[in-house]
Design a protein around this motif. Structure first.
Motif, short mmCIF file in Angstrom:
data_model
loop_
_atom_site.label_atom_id
_atom_site.label_comp_id
_atom_site.label_asym_id
_atom_site.label_seq_id
_atom_site.Cartn_x
_atom_site.Cartn_y
_atom_site.Cartn_z
N GLU A 10 0.91 -1.15 -0.07
CA GLU A 10 -0.08 -0.13 -0.16
C GLU A 10 0.75 1.12 -0.03
O GLU A 10 0.61 2.17 -0.62
CB GLU A 10 -0.82 -0.12 1.24
CG GLU A 10 -1.86 1.20 1.24
CD GLU A 10 -2.66 1.04 2.41
OE1 GLU A 10 -3.40 2.11 2.73
OE2 GLU A 10 -3.05 -0.04 3.15
N LEU A 11 1.93 1.31 0.89
CA LEU A 11 3.02 2.40 0.85
C LEU A 11 3.78 2.51 -0.46
O LEU A 11 3.76 3.83 -0.84
CB LEU A 11 3.74 2.13 1.94
CG LEU A 11 4.48 3.42 2.71
CD1 LEU A 11 3.77 4.70 2.93
CD2 LEU A 11 5.41 3.02 3.79
N LEU A 12 3.95 1.34 -1.13
CA LEU A 12 4.81 1.61 -2.28
C LEU A 12 3.99 2.07 -3.56
O LEU A 12 4.25 2.75 -4.11
CB LEU A 12 5.19 0.13 -2.70
CG LEU A 12 6.46 -0.40 -1.71
CD1 LEU A 12 6.82 -1.78 -2.28
CD2 LEU A 12 7.69 0.45 -2.09
N ALA A 13 2.48 1.63 -3.33
CA ALA A 13 1.59 2.06 -4.60
C ALA A 13 1.53 3.48 -4.26
O ALA A 13 1.23 4.31 -5.26
CB ALA A 13 0.42 1.21 -4.26
N ALA A 14 1.30 3.97 -2.94
CA ALA A 14 1.05 5.46 -2.83
C ALA A 14 2.21 6.34 -3.22
O ALA A 14 2.30 7.30 -3.77
CB ALA A 14 0.93 5.65 -1.29
N TYR A 15 3.56 5.76 -3.11
CA TYR A 15 4.81 6.16 -3.61
C TYR A 15 4.80 6.43 -5.15
O TYR A 15 4.98 7.41 -5.60
CB TYR A 15 5.80 5.39 -3.06
CG TYR A 15 7.26 6.03 -3.47
CD1 TYR A 15 7.93 7.15 -2.94
CD2 TYR A 15 7.75 5.64 -4.78
CE1 TYR A 15 9.05 7.52 -3.44
CE2 TYR A 15 8.80 6.20 -5.20
CZ TYR A 15 9.56 7.26 -4.51
OH TYR A 15 11.00 7.63 -5.03
#
Ligand SMILES: [Zn+2]
Length: 67
Positions: A10-15
């Motif tokens: 989720e954090l990588l996708a937001a990045y």
């Protein structure tokens, strides 16, 4: 150096979507500099995003959108 912790997807996708604040972007970018696995994941997400954008119908910009 062995990397023992990776940011969640989720954090990588937001990045990849440019949706993180400055502190989060710096933390993820620092991790990516040393982690080929997560760089590959980011590249895949960027390719998905690019494919989605290229499949969208062209739309006129709103008045003042470039300001
Ligand atoms: Zn990683």
């Amino acid at each position: 150096m062995t990397i023992a912790h990776h940011p969640d997807e989720e954090l990588l996708a937001a990045y990849a979507a440019g949706a993180l604040d400055l502190g989060q972007r710096v933390a993820i970018a620092t991790h990516l500099a040393a982690c080929e696995s997560c760089r590959g994941w980011i590249r895949a997400m960027e390719q998905v995003g690019g494919a989605l954008i290229s499949d969208m119908a062209p739309t006129a910009l709103a008045e003042g959108a470039l300001a």
